[in-house]
Structure formats: structure tokens, C-alpha cells
Write a protein that holds these residues in place. Structure first.
Motif: not given
Length: 491
Positions: A64-72
């Protein structure tokens, strides 16, 4: 740096991240010493092994985080969790590797993922070599320290490579993959040879470590050579443009081509959007499909059983009177590397209509794994080494194929969350199968909680082999079902 060269540089960054992200694969190298150091029973040690996998139960948070936050930022969250404690860091780092690879190699994502994932098979060997250089005593503390600090350092080094380049398929892509395969095969051969006891006894730990580090830097040759070639072509192009710059006809033609390109790019975007809508399968819809539940139960009877065996490898070797646990761990790591690489090579050479079904591939990998468990009933060291190699290569290949299987069955749009839901069975299976092994070990054990002899794991191997055969049957059912659907779509 040009987009094409940076594309390959990002792949190299993901290779480095995968190579240090298997912090739970080196557990058998120090588990026996940790058990003695902390005066733990086999049941407590199994609980600790389960705890190291339990983070995968919450792996969907990283998706879920990878869909909404910058990948770095996702990468740094994962590395920080690992620095503080285990903290599910593996899931956060690995999902970043998958997403970056899929986005930057959209046309060849399965091949690229298989290639990068193969390097995770080297983790145990890398950590073992570093620990041997630092100290051959108190290695449990050394491993725990390395598992905490090393991923954080490598994440800091590679964080600038975690970006969506958006480059279209380069004309050099096939050449790049072939060169990468050659480099990776050379790396695998070196790792297998350097894992053999006859070789390790004659090579210092430092020289062994230098060798593995050199192989990790070899892929940089692909990015560097591409950059040089693009600079040469750019220089030739600029020279030609200066020569014909004053031709008005040339300028008119160039403007016309620019307009045509804009139209084509718009069409490509529409096709990509339509493809994304077609692939849109969320967790709720996925959970309603029989394919998901077949796949969900195939995984624990295949890859998870292999991982549980590797977690218990230290105690298995000790109970059989084998003193070369580190060599066994390195051997399983090296063959796991080849297993993952094998799936990438198969994907590359079967991208046409002759592509092999992932479910059929899983069944083909689980059958020899079951046979390897039964082979462990033989008390010879040759049987132990052979079975470890077979389980290592099959588990590695299964783990790599599972990434492509998730996208094949449920699409790539929600891959990050969907795949973490699938692998949530790993800690569940790890606890159940590991607990079974611990119960048998404890029952057959004697003083100080130790168990020596073939009876320590005989019943366990019989149960694991039988379960793996049952998983093979489920994989064949999944293959038959998905093949039937594919044929209906064709006709």
C-alpha cells in the motif's frame, strides 16, 4: 546520464538490494550457536525463526505504501525498520525492487525480475563470507549486527536509483540481457565452486569475500558500455545535423516527424491505460477466485517447505554429525541463486507463443523437492549435500517464478499488495512446519535439549515429502484450470 544507461544502472541497484536483502536466509549459519549462547530449546529457536518471517503477515502495508508514497521513502522506511530490529524490512525493500524493475522494464518485466531476484540467493553466502572475515568466534553476534547495518548502508547507496525512468524499450535491451546472463552465470559458477569445502579450506575468507564483491560489480560494465555507445552515436548524430542544418527541407521534414511522433505517443498511452484497466484485480476480487486459493496453498507446500528446511539446516547438519554447516549454507545459497536465474533465462527464451505456464513450472519444481526430502532419509553426507542442493535450486526457482505467477494470474496493476497477500502464507507455514520439526526433535532429544542421530528428523522428512507431493498435485490442478481458461479465451 542517458535514460537507457540509467535504466540498466537502476537494475544494477536492484541487484545490490536483492543481494543484501536475504537477512533471514543466513539464519541456519548461526542458529546453532545462537541456541547455545541464549540457552534456548529447539521450540524457542523455532519461535525465533517464525518471528523472522512473521513480518510478511503485514507485508501488504509495504504494498500500500508503494502505491501512495515515493519509492525512495518506502525503501528508507524498510531499511530503518531493519536497522532498529528485523521489523519486516525484507518486505519493504523487496517490494521496492519489484516495482522499480517492473516500471523500468515494462516490456521485459518477468525477465528483469527473475534476474534481480536471483541475486537474493547470494545473501547467505555474502553474509557468511563477511562474518568469516570479521570473526570466526561469536558469529551469532556478528550475523545479527550485519543483518541490521548492511541493508541500511546499501539502501543509502542505491536510494538515488529508486526512480521511475519511463524509458521505452531500447534497441540494446536484448544485448544487455544476454551480457547480464553471461555475467550472472559466471557469478553463479564462482559461488558454487567457492562454496565447496575443498576450495574453502585453501582460500582465505578475505580472498573469498573479495571474489564475491568483484562479481557484484561486474554488471556495471553493461551500463558503462551502453553509455559509451550512446555518446558515440550522439556525437555522430550531432555532426550530421550540423552538416545539413541549413537545409530548409530537412527542417520541414523534422517538424512533420515530430507531429507524427506526438500522435503515436498518444496512442501508446491509450493502449497502456486500457491494459492497466484490463489488469485491474484487487485483493477482494482476487480472494473470490479459486485460482487464488489453489495458488495460496501450493506455495506453502513448495517454497515455504524449502525455506523451513533451510531454516533448520544448522540443526539438521548437527544432528547428522556434519560439522561443515557454513559450507552447506553457502551451497544452498549458491544453488538457490542458480534456481532463480534459471527462471529468468526460461522467461527470456520463451517470451513468444511457446511460453511455459508458471503453474506447470511450479509443479515441475515441487516434484524433485519431494524426492529430495525422501533422499534425506539416507544417512550419508552425500545425500545431505545432494538434497540441500536440490531443495536450494528448486526453492530459489519457485520463489522467483511466484512473482511472475502473481502477475500472470491477477495482473500487474495491484501487484504490490496482491503478492504480499500471497506470501503471507510463508510465516504461517514456517510456524506450522517448523513447530512440527521442533516437536519431533524435542521428543527424540536427550540431555541439554540436543538430539543426535537420524531419528531427529526422520518423521519430519517423511511428512514434508508427502506434503510436497500433495502440493505438486494442487499445482497440476491449477495448471489444468488456468490452461482451460486460456484455451477458451483463444477460441
Amino acid at each position: 546520464m542517458s535514460s537507457s544507461a540509467f535504466q540498466w544502472l537502476s537494475l544494477i541497484g536492484m541487484i545490490w538490494l536483492q543481494a543484501i536483502n536475504g537477512t533471514n536466509t543466513d539464519f541456519p549459519a548461526y542458529s546453532s550457536q545462537l541456541k547455545q549462547l541464549l540457552s534456548m530449546s529447539q521450540m524457542q529457536l523455532n519461535n525465533l525463526a517464525f518471528a523472522s518471517d512473521a513480518g510478511k503477515l503485514f507485508g501488504f502495508f509495504s504494498g500500500i505504501a508503494s502505491a501512495y508514497l515515493p519509492l525512495w521513502l518506502v525503501l528508507m522506511i524498510g531499511s530503518t525498520l531493519g536497522l532498529i530490529g528485523y521489523g519486516n524490512s525484507v518486505c519493504w525493500i523487496i517490494i521496492v525492487c519489484y516495482v522499480v524493475t517492473i516500471r523500468n522494464f515494462s516490456s521485459d518485466s518477468q525477465v528483469a525480475i527473475g534476474l534481480t531476484t536471483s541475486y537474493q540467493g547470494l545473501s547467505a553466502k555474502i553474509y557468511t563470507n563477511i562474518a568469516d572475515v570479521i570473526s570466526r568466534h561469536n558469529q551469532a553476534r556478528t550475523f545479527l549486527f550485519l543483518n541490521s547495518i548492511l541493508p541500511f548502508i546499501v539502501c543509502l547507496i542505491t536510494v538515488f536509483l529508486v526512480t521511475d525512468i519511463g524509458v521505452m524499450r531500447s534497441k540494446y535491451i536484448d544485448v544487455g540481457f544476454v551480457v547480464m546472463f553471461v555475467i550472472t552465470i559466471v557469478t553463479g559458477i564462482y559461488d558454487v565452486i567457492s562454496s565447496l569445502q575443498i576450495v574453502t579450506s585453501n582460500i582465505s575468507p578475505l580472498n573469498n569475500l573479495i571474489g564475491i564483491l568483484v562479481t557484484l560489480f561486474l554488471p556495471l560494465l553493461v551500463s558503462i558500455s551502453l553509455k559509451i555507445k550512446e555518446l558515440v552515436e550522439y556525437w555522430k548524430t550531432q555532426t550530421e545535423r550540423i552538416r545539413v542544418y541549413h537545409s530548409s527541407a530537412e527542417e520541414s521534414t523534422r517538424e512533420k516527424r515530430s507531429d507524427n511522433n506526438e500522435v503515436k505517443e498518444g496512442e501508446d498511452n491509450i493502449e497502456i491505460q486500457e491494459l492497466g484497466m484490463k489488469d485491474e484485480i484487487g485483493v477482494k476480487l482476487m480472494a473470490r477466485r479459486i485460482d487464488f486459493w489453489l495458488y495460496f496453498f501450493v506455495y506453502p507446500f513448495g517454497a515455504t517447505l524449502g525455506l523451513v528446511f533451510l531454516n533448520n539446516l544448522g540443526q539438521i547438519a548437527e544432528s547428522r554429525g556434519c560439522s561443515t554447516t557454513s559450507s552447506l549454507v553457502s551451497l544452498s545459497s549458491s544453488f538457490g541463486f542458480f534456481g532463480r536465474l534459471m527462471s529468468a533465462i526460461m522467461d527470456y527464451f520463451s517470451r513468444s507463443k511457446y511460453a511455459i505456464s508458471k503453474s506447470a513450472s511450479m509443479a515441475a519444481l515441487m516434484a524433485p523437492t519431494a524426492m529430495a526430502f525422501f533422499l534425506l532419509l539416507n544417512k550419508t553426507h552425500i545425500a545431505l549435500y545432494t538434497s540441500t542442493a536440490i531443495i536450494g535450486v528448486c526453492t530459489g526457482a519457485f520463489t522467483s517464478i511466484s512473482v511472475s505467477t502473481t502477475t500472470e494470474l491477477f495482473g500487474s496493476q495491484n501487484f504490490a499488495v496482491n503478492h504480499n497477500v500471497v506470501v503471507a502464507n510463508i510465516p504461517i507455514g514456517s510456524f506450522l512446519f517448523g513447530y512440527l520439526a521442533a516437536l519431533v526433535y524435542h521428543k527424540e532429544g536427550h540431555e541439554h535439549g540436543k538430539c543426535m542421530g537420524m531419528d531427529c528428523y526422520r518423521k519430519t522428512f517423511l511428512v514434508w515429502g508427502t506434503l510436497c507431493l500433495f502440493g505438486t498435485f494442487l499445482a497440476l490442478i491449477l495448471h489444468a484450470k488456468t490452461r482451460k481458461v486460456s484455451l477458451q479465451e483463444i477460441w
